[in-house]
Design an enzyme around this catalytic site. Structure first.
Site, PDB file in Angstrom:
ATOM      1  CE  LYS A  13      -2.008  -1.220   3.876  1.00 18.53           C
ATOM      2  NZ  LYS A  13      -1.324  -2.510   4.114  1.00 18.53           N
ATOM      3  NE  ARG A  88      -4.590  -1.258   9.660  1.00 13.77           N
ATOM      4  CZ  ARG A  88      -3.518  -0.763   9.070  1.00 13.77           C
ATOM      5  NH1 ARG A  88      -3.484   0.485   8.696  1.00 13.77           N
ATOM      6  NH2 ARG A  88      -2.480  -1.518   8.857  1.00 13.77           N
ATOM      7  NE  ARG A 127       7.828  -2.571   6.444  1.00 11.25           N
ATOM      8  CZ  ARG A 127       6.502  -2.487   6.544  1.00 11.25           C
ATOM      9  NH1 ARG A 127       5.834  -1.830   5.613  1.00 11.25           N
ATOM     10  NH2 ARG A 127       5.873  -3.039   7.530  1.00 11.25           N
ATOM     11  NE  ARG A 160       6.278  -0.551  10.052  1.00 10.76           N
ATOM     12  CZ  ARG A 160       5.190  -0.467   9.285  1.00 10.76           C
ATOM     13  NH1 ARG A 160       5.222   0.258   8.182  1.00 10.76           N
ATOM     14  NH2 ARG A 160       4.086  -1.088   9.610  1.00 10.76           N
ATOM     15  NE  ARG A 171       2.041  -5.127  10.864  1.00  9.24           N
ATOM     16  CZ  ARG A 171       3.125  -4.968  10.107  1.00  9.24           C
ATOM     17  NH1 ARG A 171       4.269  -5.515  10.457  1.00  9.24           N
ATOM     18  NH2 ARG A 171       3.045  -4.261   9.009  1.00  9.24           N
TER      19      ARG A 171
HETATM   20  P1  AP5 Z   1       4.837  -1.575   1.930  1.00  3.64           P
HETATM   21  O1  AP5 Z   1       4.552  -0.735   0.741  1.00  3.64           O
HETATM   22  O2  AP5 Z   1       5.492  -0.934   3.093  1.00  3.64           O
HETATM   23  O3  AP5 Z   1       3.541  -2.386   2.353  1.00  3.64           O
HETATM   24  P2  AP5 Z   1       2.256  -1.893   3.134  1.00  3.64           P
HETATM   25  O4  AP5 Z   1       1.093  -2.593   2.541  1.00  3.64           O
HETATM   26  O5  AP5 Z   1       2.207  -0.390   3.182  1.00  3.64           O
HETATM   27  O6  AP5 Z   1       2.587  -2.539   4.539  1.00  3.64           O
HETATM   28  P3  AP5 Z   1       2.554  -1.949   6.005  1.00  3.64           P
HETATM   29  O7  AP5 Z   1       3.238  -2.973   6.854  1.00  3.64           O
HETATM   30  O8  AP5 Z   1       3.081  -0.550   6.087  1.00  3.64           O
HETATM   31  O9  AP5 Z   1       1.052  -1.960   6.253  1.00  3.64           O
HETATM   32  P4  AP5 Z   1       0.386  -2.009   7.586  1.00  3.64           P
HETATM   33  O10 AP5 Z   1      -0.994  -1.835   7.123  1.00  3.64           O
HETATM   34  O11 AP5 Z   1       0.639  -3.198   8.420  1.00  3.64           O
HETATM   35  O12 AP5 Z   1       1.109  -0.851   8.404  1.00  3.64           O
HETATM   36  P5  AP5 Z   1       0.685   0.655   8.713  1.00  3.64           P
HETATM   37  O13 AP5 Z   1       1.910   1.455   8.701  1.00  3.64           O
HETATM   38  O14 AP5 Z   1      -0.467   1.085   7.902  1.00  3.64           O
HETATM   39  O15 AP5 Z   1       5.743  -2.805   1.422  1.00  3.64           O
HETATM   40  C1  AP5 Z   1       6.272  -3.738   2.326  1.00  3.64           C
HETATM   41  C2  AP5 Z   1       7.673  -4.147   1.866  1.00  3.64           C
HETATM   42  O16 AP5 Z   1       7.590  -4.845   0.630  1.00  3.64           O
HETATM   43  C3  AP5 Z   1       8.609  -2.978   1.622  1.00  3.64           C
HETATM   44  O17 AP5 Z   1       9.912  -3.348   2.005  1.00  3.64           O
HETATM   45  C4  AP5 Z   1       8.559  -2.760   0.082  1.00  3.64           C
HETATM   46  O18 AP5 Z   1       9.766  -2.250  -0.416  1.00  3.64           O
HETATM   47  C5  AP5 Z   1       8.299  -4.180  -0.410  1.00  3.64           C
HETATM   48  N1  AP5 Z   1       7.425  -4.228  -1.582  1.00  3.64           N
HETATM   49  C6  AP5 Z   1       6.279  -3.534  -1.764  1.00  3.64           C
HETATM   50  N2  AP5 Z   1       5.712  -3.879  -2.935  1.00  3.64           N
HETATM   51  C7  AP5 Z   1       6.517  -4.837  -3.486  1.00  3.64           C
HETATM   52  C8  AP5 Z   1       6.456  -5.597  -4.696  1.00  3.64           C
HETATM   53  N3  AP5 Z   1       5.440  -5.442  -5.572  1.00  3.64           N
HETATM   54  N4  AP5 Z   1       7.436  -6.486  -4.927  1.00  3.64           N
HETATM   55  C9  AP5 Z   1       8.437  -6.659  -4.051  1.00  3.64           C
HETATM   56  N5  AP5 Z   1       8.577  -5.960  -2.903  1.00  3.64           N
HETATM   57  C10 AP5 Z   1       7.607  -5.059  -2.618  1.00  3.64           C
HETATM   58  O19 AP5 Z   1       0.138   0.490  10.228  1.00  3.64           O
HETATM   59  C11 AP5 Z   1       1.009   0.124  11.267  1.00  3.64           C
HETATM   60  C12 AP5 Z   1       0.225   0.016  12.555  1.00  3.64           C
HETATM   61  O20 AP5 Z   1      -0.374   1.282  12.913  1.00  3.64           O
HETATM   62  C13 AP5 Z   1      -0.967  -0.972  12.546  1.00  3.64           C
HETATM   63  O21 AP5 Z   1      -0.573  -2.297  12.789  1.00  3.64           O
HETATM   64  C14 AP5 Z   1      -1.826  -0.395  13.685  1.00  3.64           C
HETATM   65  O22 AP5 Z   1      -1.305  -0.730  14.937  1.00  3.64           O
HETATM   66  C15 AP5 Z   1      -1.669   1.107  13.495  1.00  3.64           C
HETATM   67  N6  AP5 Z   1      -2.684   1.656  12.566  1.00  3.64           N
HETATM   68  C16 AP5 Z   1      -2.450   2.256  11.354  1.00  3.64           C
HETATM   69  N7  AP5 Z   1      -3.605   2.628  10.784  1.00  3.64           N
HETATM   70  C17 AP5 Z   1      -4.593   2.257  11.628  1.00  3.64           C
HETATM   71  C18 AP5 Z   1      -6.007   2.337  11.573  1.00  3.64           C
HETATM   72  N8  AP5 Z   1      -6.652   2.879  10.536  1.00  3.64           N
HETATM   73  N9  AP5 Z   1      -6.703   1.831  12.631  1.00  3.64           N
HETATM   74  C19 AP5 Z   1      -6.093   1.296  13.699  1.00  3.64           C
HETATM   75  N10 AP5 Z   1      -4.751   1.182  13.822  1.00  3.64           N
HETATM   76  C20 AP5 Z   1      -4.003   1.650  12.778  1.00  3.64           C
END
Ligand code: AP5
Length: 223
Positions: A13, A88, A127, A160, A171
């Site tokens: 994402k 979410r 990552r 992270r 997660r």
């Molecule tokens: P990346 O692009 O970072 O993936 P992502 O889908 O953004 O993954 P996240 O782990 O950031 O999502 P998340 O939803 O768990 O975390 P968030 O920060 O939102 O890609 C991942 C890796 O793969 C990278 O190294 C990238 O380079 C690589 N990659 C990407 N695409 C690729 C491809 N096509 N091929 C190869 N490699 C690739 O949330 C974190 C925490 O915050 C949550 O767990 C929760 O505690 C809290 N939180 C955030 N939002 C909310 C909400 N709305 N409600 C409640 N709690 C929340």
């Protein structure tokens, strides 16, 4: 105009939203990054959410909605806003509907990035994250130019705290239980765009761009 990125942790994402914001003049708002910023700054919000985020649990709906409202109040909408990681839960989706109605903002599409569990696990395991500017890398698929250093700001890259094997497992479990119901929620509203996110970054981005261009035209035509 509002866009939502939906998908499992590690589906890509953040990676796709960042490319899209550059090409289309959108503003990317990542609730995860807002929460990590607060944690890094040691604010009261950061202290409150630290345990949820580190364990891989969701932060309570009303709290994360307040964080989003505060960010949206900056008013920098660009050509549209990408919500990366919000909503979410179904409750958050309902809160968002209220926000959109209040401001007369239109939801243009929900980009649902689909990738198999073993693919997202491998991505999260490799990552590396910049603690200073939030940029993401991957040791194999997206390495920085200088090993261990951020290309943008030169800071030392870190793993992270929620990318430990235990937090990743949690997660994914939380995602299936609390976030996946949004797929049906948005599908029923005709908003869902399924994107095969298992390929390489550029390949996935081509599908994202095609879907956004098509939906954008439709959104403008509908007024
Ligand atoms: P990346 O692009 O970072 O993936 P992502 O889908 O953004 O993954 P996240 O782990 O950031 O999502 P998340 O939803 O768990 O975390 P968030 O920060 O939102 O890609 C991942 C890796 O793969 C990278 O190294 C990238 O380079 C690589 N990659 C990407 N695409 C690729 C491809 N096509 N091929 C190869 N490699 C690739 O949330 C974190 C925490 O915050 C949550 O767990 C929760 O505690 C809290 N939180 C955030 N939002 C909310 C909400 N709305 N409600 C409640 N709690 C929340």
């Amino acid at each position: 105009m509002i866009w939502i990125f939906l998908g499992a942790p590690g589906a890509g994402k953040g990676t796709q939203a960042e490319r899209l914001q550059g090409d289309f003049g959108f503003v990317q708002i990542s609730t995860g990054e807002l929460l990590r910023e607060a944690m890094r700054a040691g604010t009261q919000l950061g202290k409150t959410v630290q345990e949820y985020v580190t364990r891989g649990e969701l932060v309570p709906d009303d709290l994360v909605a307040a964080v989003l409202r505060e960010r949206l109040a900056y008013g920098d909408m660009g050509n549209g806003v990408i919500l990366d990681g919000f909503p979410r839960t179904v409750r958050q989706a309902e809160i968002l509907e209220g926000i959109l109605d209040k401001h007369c903002w239109k939801l243009c599409g929900v980009l649902y990035l689909e990738a198999a569990e073993e693919v997202v696990q491998e991505r999260l395991g490799g990552r590396r994250n910049c603690p200073q500017c939030g940029a993401n890398y991957h040791v194999v698929t997206l390495p920085p130019k200088v090993e261990g250093r951020c290309d943008r700001c030169g800071a030392e890259l870190v793993i992270r705290p929620d990318d430990t094997p235990e937090a990743i497992r949690n997660r994914l479990e939380v995602y299936h239980r609390q976030t996946e119901p949004l797929v049906a929620f948005y599908d029923q509203r005709g908003m869902l765009e399924r994107i095969d996110a298992s390929g390489e970054v550029e390949q996935v981005y081509r599908s994202v761009k095609e879907a956004v261009s098509r939906r954008w035209r439709q959104c403008l035509a509908d007024g």
